[in-house]
Enzyme design. Structure first.
Site, PDB file in Angstrom:
ATOM      1  N   HIS A   1       0.817  -1.261  -0.048  1.00 52.17           N
ATOM      2  CA  HIS A   1      -0.053   0.056  -0.182  1.00 52.17           C
ATOM      3  C   HIS A   1       0.910   1.185  -0.049  1.00 52.17           C
ATOM      4  O   HIS A   1       0.611   2.217   0.579  1.00 52.17           O
ATOM      5  CB  HIS A   1      -0.963   0.081   1.115  1.00 52.17           C
ATOM      6  CG  HIS A   1      -2.028  -0.967   1.157  1.00 52.17           C
ATOM      7  ND1 HIS A   1      -3.162  -0.561   0.491  1.00 52.17           N
ATOM      8  CD2 HIS A   1      -2.184  -2.419   1.753  1.00 52.17           C
ATOM      9  CE1 HIS A   1      -3.951  -1.951   0.803  1.00 52.17           C
ATOM     10  NE2 HIS A   1      -3.257  -2.864   1.475  1.00 52.17           N
TER      11      HIS A   1
ATOM     12  N   ASP B   1       0.250  -5.599   5.723  1.00 46.76           N
ATOM     13  CA  ASP B   1      -1.021  -6.182   5.225  1.00 46.76           C
ATOM     14  C   ASP B   1      -0.947  -6.125   3.758  1.00 46.76           C
ATOM     15  O   ASP B   1      -0.386  -5.411   3.137  1.00 46.76           O
ATOM     16  CB  ASP B   1      -2.461  -5.819   5.641  1.00 46.76           C
ATOM     17  CG  ASP B   1      -2.429  -4.103   5.307  1.00 46.76           C
ATOM     18  OD1 ASP B   1      -1.535  -3.521   5.475  1.00 46.76           O
ATOM     19  OD2 ASP B   1      -3.570  -3.941   4.511  1.00 46.76           O
ATOM     20  N   GLU B   2      -1.409  -7.224   3.053  1.00 48.00           N
ATOM     21  CA  GLU B   2      -1.751  -7.266   1.574  1.00 48.00           C
ATOM     22  C   GLU B   2      -0.727  -6.887   0.644  1.00 48.00           C
ATOM     23  O   GLU B   2      -0.678  -5.986  -0.455  1.00 48.00           O
ATOM     24  CB  GLU B   2      -2.967  -6.412   1.427  1.00 48.00           C
ATOM     25  CG  GLU B   2      -4.198  -6.638   1.944  1.00 48.00           C
ATOM     26  CD  GLU B   2      -5.468  -5.800   1.664  1.00 48.00           C
ATOM     27  OE1 GLU B   2      -6.335  -6.496   1.547  1.00 48.00           O
ATOM     28  OE2 GLU B   2      -5.308  -4.755   1.559  1.00 48.00           O
ATOM     29  N   VAL B   3       0.708  -7.342   0.892  1.00 50.51           N
ATOM     30  CA  VAL B   3       1.856  -7.054   0.177  1.00 50.51           C
ATOM     31  C   VAL B   3       1.820  -7.776  -1.089  1.00 50.51           C
ATOM     32  O   VAL B   3       1.721  -9.132  -1.006  1.00 50.51           O
ATOM     33  CB  VAL B   3       3.117  -7.496   0.903  1.00 50.51           C
ATOM     34  CG1 VAL B   3       4.058  -6.943   0.222  1.00 50.51           C
ATOM     35  CG2 VAL B   3       3.118  -6.613   2.440  1.00 50.51           C
TER      36      VAL B   3
ATOM     37  N   ASP C   1      -1.363 -10.400   8.394  1.00 52.49           N
ATOM     38  CA  ASP C   1      -0.694 -11.069   7.229  1.00 52.49           C
ATOM     39  C   ASP C   1       0.715 -11.640   7.123  1.00 52.49           C
ATOM     40  O   ASP C   1       0.949 -12.648   6.693  1.00 52.49           O
ATOM     41  CB  ASP C   1      -0.814  -9.981   6.035  1.00 52.49           C
ATOM     42  CG  ASP C   1      -2.111  -9.377   5.824  1.00 52.49           C
ATOM     43  OD1 ASP C   1      -2.961  -8.743   6.816  1.00 52.49           O
ATOM     44  OD2 ASP C   1      -2.670  -9.394   4.608  1.00 52.49           O
TER      45      ASP C   1
END
EC number: 3.2.1.52
Length: 548
Positions: free
Chosen positions: A265, A324-326, A392
């Site tokens: 992000h 998160d969400e890499v 995550d």
């Protein structure tokens, strides 16, 4: 003072075990529900003049003493329209409020719930007496006292005398997460959320400061981050803004937890410093896919400076660094990252993620405390700050500092393995309904206040690891929550989560809670918070003391 401490701790222990469920005074609607209460049949009226009501604070010198005095001034303002210094009072009726605090030294708290928040409140027809172990307990007691009062032009009245309240929250970490990156939120919106959180029994405000969409945080050594990454020059937070916000929140007993989301992000980092983010044309169609580039030294220096800026503004123990969400595939396309992997003998982009997280954790733990306790922390051989990660990293098998805290966002089922592994956890799982943005954006369903109130986070903890669950947060991501929309999306559902974290799981009857939450939503409106209602009706805002 030691006797006060011992008495409060003893009563707090009894309250935590008992929860008699009898905290329904004759005319008031308390939120959150205190642990135990007893009420009589008498009543009293406070003086109509501020000069006839004496507030007497008995507390040792310490940084929390000014916070207690500020809370007293706010209560006076809520009752009389102005703060005032009252001398010894000879007025008839309830003319004295005595506040005894055992310790004001541990202030602001190192982290939410790190001080003992227990208190007792005794009110007779002549005086009110508060006994608290800490500054936090005194603030809670004054909140409960304010909710027991019915204001009028001839002086506020209170029923059910003599009364006693013995109270202590069940979980230490009771918070709200606001997203200031998807929509910039002005300081007055954040301050209003602080007041509403404090009025509802919360003690933490997690600020998701940056994301792919914008970077509103001014970092003096890296001016282009905000100059290029913020939506506009007026949509930034200066170091002074953040320092002032920290001070403001502290007056209400709320600790701010800053978050800079990384290494994923991170698109907004690259708007100012393109060499800090990975180059992956195959993923560039979605800005949420773009992570930082750990292969270049500039990125490590940038992370150091950004986290240093956070440390300067926020003295709290917890520093949230995302995780998160890499999108690991982006690194597979970046030539510099591929060379870096080859140089280190790595075969997986997860190893790149591990490298970044190890560096970032070390930076967080080496940050100065900003509150004079650095030398003590070093003497104990422990980092003053603690990194916080979204779950995550655990899910991906990335090793983090054992000092870390995980925030669970996917499912309450994920709490058990993380606590079993020995990590402290903050729960805000989407399947618990505590993502309050759901239903305003696609991909997840709206949850009513009844649903979030009945969530059982206690049952999610691994056997023998009960103490590893620090508490929880109501989450409001900001894709569809700009400043005018924040209040109604948060409240009163965030207040339902606040009580869920304040009382034991067994206290979960929504029919019983409804009239109290309805009243609390009106109380928030009286404070200038645009709370949504619990159903049809009308708020007589004049019936509430607008205090937090």
């Amino acid at each position: 003072m030691r006797l006060v401490l011992a008495a409060v701790l003893a009563m707090a222990g009894a309250a935590s075990a008992a929860y008699a469920g009898n905290c329904w005074p004759p005319t008031a609607q308390l939120w959150p529900l205190p642990a135990t209460c007893t009420f009589g049949s008498g009543s009293a009226r406070l003086p109509a003049s501020c000069s006839d009501l004496a507030f007497k604070v008995d507390a040792p010198a310490g940084p929390g003493l000014a916070t207690v005095n500020a809370a007293v001034a706010r209560l006076q303002t809520a009752l009389f329209g102005k703060p005032c210094s009252a001398a010894e009072s000879a007025a008839a009726g309830l003319s004295t409020v005595r506040i005894s605090v055992a310790s004001t030294s541990e202030w602001p708290p190192r982290r939410p719930g790190s001080t003992i928040e227990a208190y007792t409140l005794d009110v007779s027809e002549a005086e009110a007496q508060v006994a608290a172990n800490s500054t936090a307990g005194a603030l809670h007691a004054l909140r409960t006292l304010s909710q027991l009062l019915a204001p009028s032009a001839s002086g506020a009245s209170i029923d059910g005398l003599p009364l006693r309240v013995v109270d202590v929250p069940f979980y230490g970490h009771r918070g709200i997460m606001l997203d200031t990156a998807r929509h910039f939120l002005p300081l007055d919106t954040i301050q209003r959320t602080v007041r509403a959180a404090a009025a509802s029994g919360m003690n933490a405000l997690h600020l998701h400061l940056t994301d792919a969409q914008s970077f509103p945080l001014e970092v003096p050594s890296l001016p282009l981050l905000a100059e290029k990454g913020a939506y506009a020059a007026s949509a930034r937070y200066s170091p002074k803004d953040l320092a002032d916000l920290t001070s403001y929140a502290g007056d209400f007993g709320v600790t701010i937890i800053p978050e800079v989301d990384m290494p994923g992000h991170a698109y907004s980092f690259g708007l100012g410093y393109p060499n800090s983010t990975a180059n992956c044309p195959g993923y560039a169609h979605n800005i949420n896919n773009i992570p930082l580039n750990p292969a270049v030294q500039f990125t490590a220096d940038l992370v150091q400076d950004v986290l240093g800026a956070l440390a300067a503004a926020f003295p709290g123990e917890l520093v949230h660094i995302g995780g998160d969400e890499v999108v690991l595939g982006c690194w597979s396309e970046d030539a510099s990252v591929q060379r870096f992997m080859k140089e280190n003998g790595w075969t997986s982009t997860t190893q790149v993620l591990q490298f970044f997280v190890t560096q970032a954790d070390a930076i967080v733990e080496a940050l100065p405390a900003g509150d004079g306790r650095d030398a003590v922390a070093r003497a104990l051989g422990a980092g003053r700050r603690r990194p916080v990660h979204w779950q995550d990293l655990f899910d991906n098998g990335v090793k983090v500092s054992p000092n870390s805290v995980y925030q669970v966002w996917r499912s309450l089922d994920d709490v058990a393995p993380i606590t079993a592994a020995g990590f402290d956890v903050v729960a805000s799982a989407e399947d618990s309904g505590w993502y309050l943005n759901c239903g305003f954006n696609t991909g997840c369903a709206y949850s009513s206040w009844e649903q979030v109130y009945q969530t059982n986070i206690e049952a999610a903890v691994a056997p023998g690891a009960k103490g590893k669950l620090l508490g929880g947060e109501a989450v409001l991501f900001g894709e569809f929550a700009n400043a005018p929309a924040v209040d109604a999306q948060l409240w009163p559902r965030a207040a339902a989560i606040a009580e869920r974290l304040w009382v034991p799981t067994a206290v979960n009857n929504t029919d019983v809670a409804l009239p109290r939450l309805t009243a609390h939503a009106c109380r928030l409106q009286a404070m200038g918070v645009g709370s949504a209602p619990t159903g049809p009706g009308w708020c007589d805002e004049a019936a509430f003391v607008p205090f937090a």
